[in-house]
Motif scaffolding. Sequence first.
Motif, mmCIF file in Angstrom:
data_model
loop_
_atom_site.group_PDB
_atom_site.id
_atom_site.type_symbol
_atom_site.label_atom_id
_atom_site.label_comp_id
_atom_site.label_asym_id
_atom_site.label_seq_id
_atom_site.Cartn_x
_atom_site.Cartn_y
_atom_site.Cartn_z
ATOM 1 N N LEU A 48 44.921 38.379 48.365
ATOM 2 C CA LEU A 48 44.443 37.839 47.095
ATOM 3 C C LEU A 48 43.257 38.698 46.680
ATOM 4 O O LEU A 48 42.101 38.332 46.850
ATOM 5 C CB LEU A 48 44.057 36.372 47.255
ATOM 6 N N ALA A 49 43.579 39.889 46.193
ATOM 7 C CA ALA A 49 42.560 40.898 45.924
ATOM 8 C C ALA A 49 42.684 41.360 44.486
ATOM 9 O O ALA A 49 43.451 42.263 44.186
ATOM 10 C CB ALA A 49 42.758 42.077 46.878
ATOM 11 N N PRO A 50 41.944 40.717 43.587
ATOM 12 C CA PRO A 50 42.104 41.069 42.174
ATOM 13 C C PRO A 50 41.665 42.498 41.866
ATOM 14 O O PRO A 50 42.193 43.125 40.966
ATOM 15 C CB PRO A 50 41.232 40.058 41.439
ATOM 16 N N VAL A 51 40.704 42.998 42.638
ATOM 17 C CA VAL A 51 40.214 44.347 42.361
ATOM 18 C C VAL A 51 40.749 45.298 43.418
ATOM 19 O O VAL A 51 40.482 45.132 44.599
ATOM 20 C CB VAL A 51 38.672 44.391 42.392
ATOM 21 N N SER A 52 41.516 46.263 43.005
ATOM 22 C CA SER A 52 41.950 47.274 43.954
ATOM 23 C C SER A 52 42.204 48.557 43.195
ATOM 24 O O SER A 52 42.096 48.598 41.971
ATOM 25 C CB SER A 52 43.198 46.828 44.699
ATOM 26 N N GLU A 53 42.522 49.601 43.922
ATOM 27 C CA GLU A 53 42.684 50.931 43.331
ATOM 28 C C GLU A 53 43.615 50.914 42.121
ATOM 29 O O GLU A 53 43.419 51.629 41.163
ATOM 30 C CB GLU A 53 43.262 51.903 44.365
ATOM 31 N N VAL A 54 44.656 50.089 42.223
ATOM 32 C CA VAL A 54 45.678 50.183 41.179
ATOM 33 C C VAL A 54 45.375 49.337 39.960
ATOM 34 O O VAL A 54 46.003 49.490 38.927
ATOM 35 C CB VAL A 54 47.062 49.769 41.716
ATOM 36 N N THR A 55 44.423 48.416 40.078
ATOM 37 C CA THR A 55 44.243 47.498 38.952
ATOM 38 C C THR A 55 42.962 47.729 38.173
ATOM 39 O O THR A 55 42.780 47.153 37.120
ATOM 40 C CB THR A 55 44.216 46.037 39.437
#
Lengths: 348, 348
Positions: A48-55
């Motif tokens: 549950l990771a809203p912030v990541s490299e792709v987003t």
Amino acid sequence: MNASDVFVIGGGIVGLSIAWRATTRGLTVTLADPDPGSQATRASAGMLAPVSEVTYTEEPLLRLGLASLERWPAFAGELEAAGGIPVDLRGDGTVEVAYDADDLAQLDELAVFEEKLGLRVERLTGRQCRQAEPMLSPNVRGGLLARDDLWVNPRRVAQALQQAFQNAGGRLVRERVTTLEGLPADHVVVAAGAWSPSLLPGLPIRPVKGQILRLRGPRGLLGTCVRGTVRGSEVYLVPRDDGEIVVGATMEELGFDTRVTAGGVYELLRDAREIVPGITELELAETFAGLRPGTPDNLPYVGRHGDVWVAAGHHRAGVLLAPLTADAVVAGLFGEADLMPECTPARI
Amino acid sequence: MNASDVFVIGGGIVGLSIAWRATTRGLTVTLADPDPGSQATRASAGMLAPVSEVTYTEEPLLRLGLASLERWPAFAGELEAAGGIPVDLRGDGTVEVAYDADDLAQLDELAVFEEKLGLRVERLTGRQCRQAEPMLSPNVRGGLLARDDLWVNPRRVAQALQQAFQNAGGRLVRERVTTLEGLPADHVVVAAGAWSPSLLPGLPIRPVKGQILRLRGPRGLLGTCVRGTVRGSEVYLVPRDDGEIVVGATMEELGFDTRVTAGGVYELLRDAREIVPGITELELAETFAGLRPGTPDNLPYVGRHGDVWVAAGHHRAGVLLAPLTADAVVAGLFGEADLMPECTPARI
């Protein structure tokens, strides 16, 4: 077949969440799926990771992710109480690691962005990464500790949702729905993931294949969730309480192909062992491939679409966005304010 | 239980071959195994290659391998006729390839040795390797074409042997034998592979774990059997008529451990794709681990051992040596000349 207020097509985490939430609001609900939780939900690692490299260049998706992440703890708590099955919601910290200088530069940009959003994120040296997670490779250059990220076991969530839904009087029909004609309900919700266009031709959802591995070892081998970029390629290792570690995931545009391939498994193992060498000793307990429902703008379709409701196209974010999506669809059924206006199918 | 002339313990390829051959010589035979063909035989790729990197310093084993290889075509023919199941004996050529200069030097030594033995072996440049097998990597430095090597599908062989044995009146008992006491037969043959010491304490056989993969793709992707050394590490790819390619195998001394591990699968895929890059597109259809029965001198034990006969400890050569071993044990039962005197258990 008895008439219901709502007929939900699709028993992945999105359809199940909608069905459960609708029953708890007093609606009579039927959900149809030949094998609930057996596709993309089954393949998901449950980060549950809203912030990541792709987003992080996709602001609307990020806003939705943060809003849904906020709902997760209460959602999980209610679900465990209603379904009687623990869903393993954990938040012991996620370490995002970089393998080479390019990976580290990318991670630094991410850190700046996360700080701007007010998220708690700490920059770590390689040594500090290994203090946070001793199983990390000596080659890890540096990383971030993301304290706000959570993770959950999506298979458990799907089981708990089925149970909670049925406990609340919901009706589960283990059949594949092949047409929208004549369904015995006031409202129909299409939540069939990558298969939704077979019911709603023209809905621009495509399957994005993800291969995933399940390793089995001693409990507690990995104390944190680990995400890494290894020479530009993304990999994550998500530990479960029982010693299982989920390693994922490939991103492949190959249509409705769910073959586990030599190349997919090879790349996952190669990248995972670069950042956590100790995985080589673990049992390779399962290989699996699922189909994420991708959309042209990476946002799901949630809302009214002609005569029906649609809640599909969540791509990599189905587990994260399930609580918000369920609340949004149920609000829509009651004529309340739209919680996910960015996701209206009217934009097609 | 009815009395038999012979009671064979163990339904791997060795025990099954002995049991079948004994019935065809007119003996009444019982074979006991809880699940015939389910262990080392199931894990085997079925290469019938008496000369390879690991054996060419072991003259006695080589002699036995060549003698048994000679028996294979007739053995397979009779077996297919008697069992009604094709066993996929193939001899389209085996390409042994070298990946780097060290690997090539090792292969050159092997070629000299094979020529001395009078085996038909051709040295190939990298380009000639790719002419013989177009799927080989451009990085392959050179190799050998071994025209005399054969390969077979051991799972089919085990099925055919079971069928042929029972067709000939043999009696299959699906049980585990835990003691040699009171077995209702004149002769007892212990052919229980790595598990033989549980019946014959002191027999110096140890389990040597081998992990193996089965890939599935279009028929004919690989036209030849490919063996390679990649930076000193051995790998082989054995094609079946139905498009399956068996990739093997690890060699691990870990006791009775049959876990498929992340590291084992990783190394097999890494080395296999170095010499045949096209495998990455294939389905990873199966992972499996078996236990070879290893001995201190790498020779099996075949012959009289106290009150019983033993035929175990074939290590990597069980499939290759099965026809010779069966003939040797049956000859022993009839008091005929010893076909495998090197393998006498008296040397323990």
